[in-house]
Design a protein around this motif. Structure first.
Motif, PDB file in Angstrom:
ATOM      1  N   UNK A  62       0.832  -1.206   0.000  1.00 12.78           N
ATOM      2  CA  UNK A  62       0.000   0.000   0.000  1.00 12.78           C
ATOM      3  C   UNK A  62       0.865   1.255   0.000  1.00 12.78           C
ATOM      4  N   UNK A  63       1.909   1.265   0.832  1.00 12.92           N
ATOM      5  CA  UNK A  63       2.779   2.442   0.910  1.00 12.92           C
ATOM      6  C   UNK A  63       3.575   2.669  -0.367  1.00 12.92           C
ATOM      7  N   UNK A  64       3.740   1.620  -1.175  1.00 13.88           N
ATOM      8  CA  UNK A  64       4.451   1.750  -2.444  1.00 13.88           C
ATOM      9  C   UNK A  64       3.588   2.285  -3.580  1.00 13.88           C
ATOM     10  N   UNK A  65       2.314   2.482  -3.321  1.00 12.06           N
ATOM     11  CA  UNK A  65       1.392   2.975  -4.353  1.00 12.06           C
ATOM     12  C   UNK A  65       1.709   4.419  -4.718  1.00 12.06           C
ATOM     13  N   UNK A  66       1.403   4.774  -5.941  1.00 14.68           N
ATOM     14  CA  UNK A  66       1.652   6.132  -6.416  1.00 14.68           C
ATOM     15  C   UNK A  66       0.373   6.953  -6.563  1.00 14.68           C
ATOM     16  N   UNK A  67      -0.775   6.295  -6.386  1.00 15.01           N
ATOM     17  CA  UNK A  67      -2.054   7.000  -6.481  1.00 15.01           C
ATOM     18  C   UNK A  67      -2.950   6.569  -5.334  1.00 15.01           C
ATOM     19  N   UNK A  68      -3.727   7.508  -4.847  1.00 14.00           N
ATOM     20  CA  UNK A  68      -4.652   7.202  -3.778  1.00 14.00           C
ATOM     21  C   UNK A  68      -4.892   8.417  -2.901  1.00 14.00           C
ATOM     22  N   UNK A  69      -5.537   8.181  -1.779  1.00 13.50           N
ATOM     23  CA  UNK A  69      -5.899   9.270  -0.869  1.00 13.50           C
ATOM     24  C   UNK A  69      -5.470   8.920   0.543  1.00 13.50           C
ATOM     25  N   UNK A  70      -5.273   9.947   1.351  1.00 21.52           N
ATOM     26  CA  UNK A  70      -4.979   9.739   2.759  1.00 21.52           C
ATOM     27  C   UNK A  70      -5.811  10.691   3.595  1.00 21.52           C
ATOM     28  N   UNK A  71      -5.970  10.293   4.867  1.00 21.29           N
ATOM     29  CA  UNK A  71      -6.693  11.137   5.814  1.00 21.29           C
ATOM     30  C   UNK A  71      -6.169  10.808   7.210  1.00 21.29           C
ATOM     31  N   UNK A  72      -5.803  11.832   7.947  1.00 20.97           N
ATOM     32  CA  UNK A  72      -5.461  11.665   9.356  1.00 20.97           C
ATOM     33  C   UNK A  72      -6.487  12.437  10.157  1.00 20.97           C
ATOM     34  N   UNK A  73      -7.210  11.721  11.021  1.00 22.58           N
ATOM     35  CA  UNK A  73      -8.235  12.326  11.854  1.00 22.58           C
ATOM     36  C   UNK A  73      -7.770  12.308  13.307  1.00 22.58           C
ATOM     37  N   UNK A  74      -7.464  13.474  13.870  1.00 16.98           N
ATOM     38  CA  UNK A  74      -7.055  13.511  15.279  1.00 16.98           C
ATOM     39  C   UNK A  74      -8.206  13.069  16.181  1.00 16.98           C
ATOM     40  N   UNK A  75      -7.883  12.282  17.188  1.00 21.73           N
ATOM     41  CA  UNK A  75      -8.889  11.850  18.154  1.00 21.73           C
ATOM     42  C   UNK A  75      -8.181  11.150  19.304  1.00 21.73           C
ATOM     43  N   UNK A  76      -8.923  10.951  20.359  1.00 25.22           N
ATOM     44  CA  UNK A  76      -8.399  10.178  21.485  1.00 25.22           C
ATOM     45  C   UNK A  76      -8.261   8.730  21.023  1.00 25.22           C
ATOM     46  N   UNK A  77      -7.189   8.087  21.437  1.00 22.83           N
ATOM     47  CA  UNK A  77      -6.965   6.693  21.062  1.00 22.83           C
ATOM     48  C   UNK A  77      -6.768   5.862  22.324  1.00 22.83           C
ATOM     49  N   UNK A  78      -6.938   4.582  22.162  1.00 26.04           N
ATOM     50  CA  UNK A  78      -6.661   3.695  23.293  1.00 26.04           C
ATOM     51  C   UNK A  78      -5.148   3.618  23.466  1.00 26.04           C
ATOM     52  N   UNK A  79      -4.728   3.370  24.664  1.00 23.13           N
ATOM     53  CA  UNK A  79      -3.297   3.273  24.948  1.00 23.13           C
ATOM     54  C   UNK A  79      -2.734   2.033  24.262  1.00 23.13           C
ATOM     55  N   UNK A  80      -1.621   2.200  23.558  1.00 26.14           N
ATOM     56  CA  UNK A  80      -0.980   1.076  22.873  1.00 26.14           C
ATOM     57  C   UNK A  80      -0.334   0.162  23.901  1.00 26.14           C
ATOM     58  N   UNK A  81      -0.498  -1.129  23.697  1.00 27.67           N
ATOM     59  CA  UNK A  81       0.108  -2.112  24.594  1.00 27.67           C
ATOM     60  C   UNK A  81       1.104  -2.944  23.805  1.00 27.67           C
ATOM     61  N   UNK A  82       2.086  -3.472  24.492  1.00 30.76           N
ATOM     62  CA  UNK A  82       3.104  -4.282  23.834  1.00 30.76           C
ATOM     63  C   UNK A  82       4.138  -3.404  23.155  1.00 30.76           C
ATOM     64  N   UNK A  83       4.797  -3.977  22.176  1.00 34.77           N
ATOM     65  CA  UNK A  83       5.842  -3.243  21.467  1.00 34.77           C
ATOM     66  C   UNK A  83       5.235  -2.181  20.560  1.00 34.77           C
ATOM     67  N   UNK A  84       5.861  -1.016  20.529  1.00 31.13           N
ATOM     68  CA  UNK A  84       5.417   0.069  19.668  1.00 31.13           C
ATOM     69  C   UNK A  84       6.594   0.542  18.820  1.00 31.13           C
ATOM     70  N   UNK A  85       6.261   1.247  17.757  1.00 29.88           N
ATOM     71  CA  UNK A  85       7.282   1.822  16.888  1.00 29.88           C
ATOM     72  C   UNK A  85       6.790   3.147  16.347  1.00 29.88           C
ATOM     73  N   UNK A  86       7.725   4.012  15.991  1.00 31.38           N
ATOM     74  CA  UNK A  86       7.344   5.288  15.396  1.00 31.38           C
ATOM     75  C   UNK A  86       6.850   5.044  13.973  1.00 31.38           C
TER      76      UNK A  86
END
Length: 95
Positions: A62-86
């Motif tokens: 998906x990240x290698x695609x050259x066409x498409x749309x994106x959307x980032x919607x700010x909101x409260x999220x559940x706390x991540x558990x386990x290993x995380x990465x940036x």
């Protein structure tokens, strides 16, 4: 006020988008839609839960695609558990 970030990946490639969101450390839902599929990431302060190997491979398509749309919607999220990465590390691992 929280604002949604949206656009076309022809103008902002997915790896650059992930670095941008990672650098600003927001929390919310990041969605990338392409002909190769849809990627939905729950982001907590610019980080995500470490995906499985197959999830990482699918994200790479998906990240290698050259066409498409994106959307980032700010909101409260559940706390991540386990290993995380940036999101920057995720972009590099999926690429």
């Amino acid at each position: 006020m929280r604002r949604t970030l949206s656009g076309r990946i022809e103008h902002l490639a997915p790896p650059a988008l992930l670095r941008l969101v990672s650098a600003t450390s927001p929390s919310g839902l990041l969605e990338i839609e392409t002909a190769n599929g849809v990627l939905r990431l729950e982001v907590e302060r610019g980080r995500i839960a470490v995906p499985t190997k197959s999830g990482l491979e699918r994200a790479g398509e998906i990240l290698g695609s050259r066409e498409g749309e994106f959307r980032f919607t700010p909101r409260e999220t559940r706390r991540l558990e386990g290993e995380v990465m940036s999101l920057t590390a995720f972009a590099e691992a999926a690429g």
